[in-house]
Write a protein that holds these residues in place. Structure first.
Motif, mmCIF file in Angstrom:
data_model
loop_
_atom_site.group_PDB
_atom_site.id
_atom_site.type_symbol
_atom_site.label_atom_id
_atom_site.label_comp_id
_atom_site.label_asym_id
_atom_site.label_seq_id
_atom_site.Cartn_x
_atom_site.Cartn_y
_atom_site.Cartn_z
ATOM 1 N N GLN A 66 -38.122 -44.971 -56.586
ATOM 2 C CA GLN A 66 -39.635 -44.478 -56.474
ATOM 3 C C GLN A 66 -40.202 -44.300 -57.616
ATOM 4 O O GLN A 66 -41.629 -44.710 -57.815
ATOM 5 C CB GLN A 66 -39.377 -43.359 -55.480
ATOM 6 C CG GLN A 66 -39.142 -43.565 -53.918
ATOM 7 C CD GLN A 66 -39.327 -42.340 -53.291
ATOM 8 O OE1 GLN A 66 -38.297 -41.454 -53.426
ATOM 9 N NE2 GLN A 66 -40.420 -42.123 -52.519
ATOM 10 N N HIS B 93 -38.061 -46.523 -49.490
ATOM 11 C CA HIS B 93 -37.367 -45.118 -50.120
ATOM 12 C C HIS B 93 -37.874 -43.968 -49.867
ATOM 13 O O HIS B 93 -37.830 -43.037 -50.424
ATOM 14 C CB HIS B 93 -37.202 -45.300 -51.724
ATOM 15 C CG HIS B 93 -36.164 -46.394 -52.180
ATOM 16 N ND1 HIS B 93 -34.859 -46.162 -52.073
ATOM 17 C CD2 HIS B 93 -36.571 -47.612 -52.469
ATOM 18 C CE1 HIS B 93 -34.365 -47.222 -52.692
ATOM 19 N NE2 HIS B 93 -35.142 -48.142 -52.926
ATOM 20 N N LEU C 27 -41.399 -48.777 -52.342
ATOM 21 C CA LEU C 27 -41.598 -47.463 -52.058
ATOM 22 C C LEU C 27 -41.288 -47.096 -50.600
ATOM 23 O O LEU C 27 -40.911 -46.041 -50.199
ATOM 24 C CB LEU C 27 -42.995 -47.279 -52.511
ATOM 25 C CG LEU C 27 -43.160 -47.217 -53.972
ATOM 26 C CD1 LEU C 27 -44.661 -47.096 -54.377
ATOM 27 C CD2 LEU C 27 -42.673 -45.715 -54.481
ATOM 28 N N TRP D 272 -47.528 -39.301 -50.540
ATOM 29 C CA TRP D 272 -46.359 -38.736 -51.826
ATOM 30 C C TRP D 272 -46.803 -37.628 -52.861
ATOM 31 O O TRP D 272 -45.879 -37.255 -53.350
ATOM 32 C CB TRP D 272 -46.078 -39.948 -52.578
ATOM 33 C CG TRP D 272 -45.287 -41.201 -51.794
ATOM 34 C CD1 TRP D 272 -44.521 -41.091 -50.606
ATOM 35 C CD2 TRP D 272 -45.635 -42.715 -51.973
ATOM 36 N NE1 TRP D 272 -44.084 -42.141 -50.072
ATOM 37 C CE2 TRP D 272 -44.681 -43.299 -50.728
ATOM 38 C CE3 TRP D 272 -46.415 -43.245 -52.661
ATOM 39 C CZ2 TRP D 272 -44.675 -44.730 -50.703
ATOM 40 C CZ3 TRP D 272 -46.354 -44.896 -52.723
ATOM 41 C CH2 TRP D 272 -45.618 -45.360 -51.445
ATOM 42 N N VAL E 33 -41.462 -38.049 -58.355
ATOM 43 C CA VAL E 33 -42.441 -38.725 -57.409
ATOM 44 C C VAL E 33 -43.949 -38.305 -57.162
ATOM 45 O O VAL E 33 -44.868 -38.886 -57.130
ATOM 46 C CB VAL E 33 -41.730 -39.039 -56.034
ATOM 47 C CG1 VAL E 33 -42.645 -39.807 -55.156
ATOM 48 C CG2 VAL E 33 -40.376 -39.917 -56.375
#
Length: 566
Positions: free
Chosen positions: A379, A370, A367, A412, A421
């Motif tokens: 992801q 990316h 993760l 995120w 995501v």
């Protein structure tokens, strides 16, 4: 071409007289003209009105019958000639000729019917109405075990005809062939004639046409198709030939019984080998093959039995190889690796084993690679894998106490540019709480600033996400209200719950869980005050008559609680 016009005129006359010798001469001329310029000759034939004459020449007793069928096979190579052949009434007499004992007649008739069926709905319908498919299936069955050149030639033509006949988005013709039991016959053919490239190819295309139908998968599962396809796959060196086998494997691998058969037949080893061979290539066809192989690998892991067989208690060679895909530099392999882990994580024991053995760190590293401008699909897959890993309470607790992971997730949850995501991160936060029911996990999430995201998630347009958020928030309120109180307040949870309850469009489970949460929040003085200020009693009392029993009951309980504590 003048010569051709004379031949066609002569043919019309001799067709009436039935003088076989001169008829044969005319047919030879036609075949020669078709060899030299098929399209132009076919146009001439169509214009001459001779097609109707052919119907009367297709008689079993005549020595010219095979040549007439051959002429029809040649002209039907042209798309514009197929419907005229049907309109001229050629299908019924051709289908009758399928009962002939003469090998050459059978061969040319099979070709003619196969060409008329090619890409022609009208052609297929006419063959269907005349009952041609059943006769061809019977021929295949009786010829199946014969390996002499003449029989193989006939088998190839009949397989080709069925391939063209079934190559239509018409489930009824395909279902009809399946009911005739063509699948076991074709599988047997593939095994016996695997050295015959043309025949093998026809079988594969026919399989591809039939494999999409659900009813075919049960029939395939009762044969040794998995073994035959894997055997064939191992022999293929050329990309195109492998691609053909792949096209059959993918739809078949959707069936759990066949998944297991493919695993037991050694397909996985073949796929891993392809991945190893192609991983560093930048050739387009190699990249495509790597994708197909790794996708198929993930598909095989969707079956519970096949997945457990390949996991082998986390010691399996396949599981170890898949693990090595995650840190690779190839996006396709990273994606397949994350999806494969998500599939392995469908069993509690597997999840705990993987979490204990450091899978979380591997996925987090992936993760991290990316985060900035990486591959969103990768992801998304890595987050899905983490969410599956968090299902058993023990694993969820381990994940939820991992400060680095939780902080990353909170980060995120703000990835506005990548809705997928963002959604997955929110769902994972909620899952950590719901599955672990752990005070320590809740504290970690509160300290990392996760509460506001769970409250926002409760307003999602997806009911499933709203619900997951409300259940997580109810657990927070029940287990660690003191710790989370300030964050719940600043995220305006009470106002949001009021909106959800007042909104007629809210799903019953949303109303139910919102009321459960309201009751849990009464333990906090400041939140209790907010509840009182917003006149929840009015909204809740209306819900007592809700058509959903659970909602109505919870409304009564909530009303009592609000009345007592007001």
């Amino acid at each position: 071409m003048d010569n051709l016009s004379d031949t066609l005129k002569k043919l019309k006359i001799t067709a009436v007289d039935r003088t076989d010798d001169s008829l044969e001469g005319c047919l030879d001329c036609l075949l020669q003209a078709l060899t030299q310029n098929n399209m132009e000759t076919s146009e001439k034939i169509q214009g001459s009105g001779i097609l109707q004459v052919f119907a009367s020449l297709l008689i079993p007793q005549s020595s010219c019958t095979a040549k007439v069928a051959n002429v029809i096979a040649e002209i039907a190579k042209n798309e514009f000639m197929r419907i005229p052949c049907v309109d001229a009434g050629l299908i019924s007499p051709l289908v009758q000729l399928l009962n002939s004992k003469d090998q050459e007649v059978l061969l040319q008739t099979g070709r003619a019917l196969g060409n008329i069926c090619y890409d022609s709905h009208e052609g297929r319908s006419a063959v269907d109405q005349a009952g041609g498919a059943q006769i061809v299936v019977d021929h295949l069955r009786s010829l199946c075990s014969k390996t002499d050149p003449a029989s193989e030639k006939l088998l190839t033509v009949f397989c080709g005809m069925l391939m063209n006949y079934s190559n239509e988005k018409n489930d009824s013709l395909q279902a009809q062939l399946i009911n005739m039991g063509v699948i076991p016959t074709l599988v047997k053919l593939l095994g016996i004639h695997c050295q015959n490239a043309a025949l093998t190819e026809m079988c594969l295309v026919a399989f591809g046409n039939l494999a999409e139908l659900e009813s075919s998968k049960e029939q395939f599962a009762s044969t040794n198709i998995a073994e035959e396809l894997v055997k064939l796959f191992k022999k293929q060196i050329e990309h195109d030939k492998r691609e053909m086998v792949f096209e059959v494997l993918a739809p078949l691998a959707e069936n759990d019984a066949i998944k297991l058969q493919l695993v037991e037949s050694g397909l996985v080893e073949c796929l891993l080998e392809i991945v190893q061979q192609k991983v560093d290539s930048d050739k387009e066809e190699d990249i495509a093959e790597l994708k197909t192989a790794s996708d198929l690998m993930v598909l095989l892991l969707l079956g519970d039995e096949s997945m457990q067989k390949l996991f082998e208690g986390g010691k399996g060679n396949v599981f170890q190889r898949v693990l090595s895909w995650i840190p690779s530099n190839n996006h396709q392999l990273q994606l397949a690796g994350a999806l494969a882990i998500a599939n392995f994580a469908r069993n509690d024991g597997n999840c705990i084993h993987m979490v204990d053995n450091g899978i979380v760190e591997k996925l987090m590293d992936l993760l991290d690679r990316h985060v900035e401008d990486g591959n969103v699909t990768v992801q998304h897959a890595a987050l899905s894998a983490l969410r599956n890993l968090a299902i058993p309470a023990e694993a969820a607790e381990q994940l939820g106490k991992n400060v680095k992971l939780v902080e990353r997730l909170v980060e995120w949850c703000e990835a506005k540019d990548h809705a997928g995501v963002m959604g997955e991160s929110n769902r994972l936060l909620s899952a950590l709480i719901r599955h672990s029911k752990s005070k320590d996990v809740i504290k970690t999430i509160v300290q990392s600033g996760g509460i506001k995201h769970l409250v926002t998630m409760a307003t999602s347009e997806h009911v499933i996400m709203q619900n997951e958020a409300l259940v997580a928030l109810a657990l927070i309120a029940a287990l660690e209200l003191g710790t989370a109180e300030k964050d719940l307040e600043s995220a305006q949870l009470v106002q949001i719950l009021h909106r959800l309850l007042a909104d007629e469009r809210s799903a019953p489970e949303i109303k139910y869980n919102s009321m459960v949460l309201i009751c849990a929040l009464m333990g906090s003085e400041s939140l209790h005050k907010e509840v009182q200020d917003l006149a929840f009693l009015d909204v809740v009392s209306k819900l007592r008559s809700h058509e959903n029993k659970s909602v109505a009951q919870q409304a009564s309980l909530t009303e009592q609680r609000l009345a007592v504590e007001s």
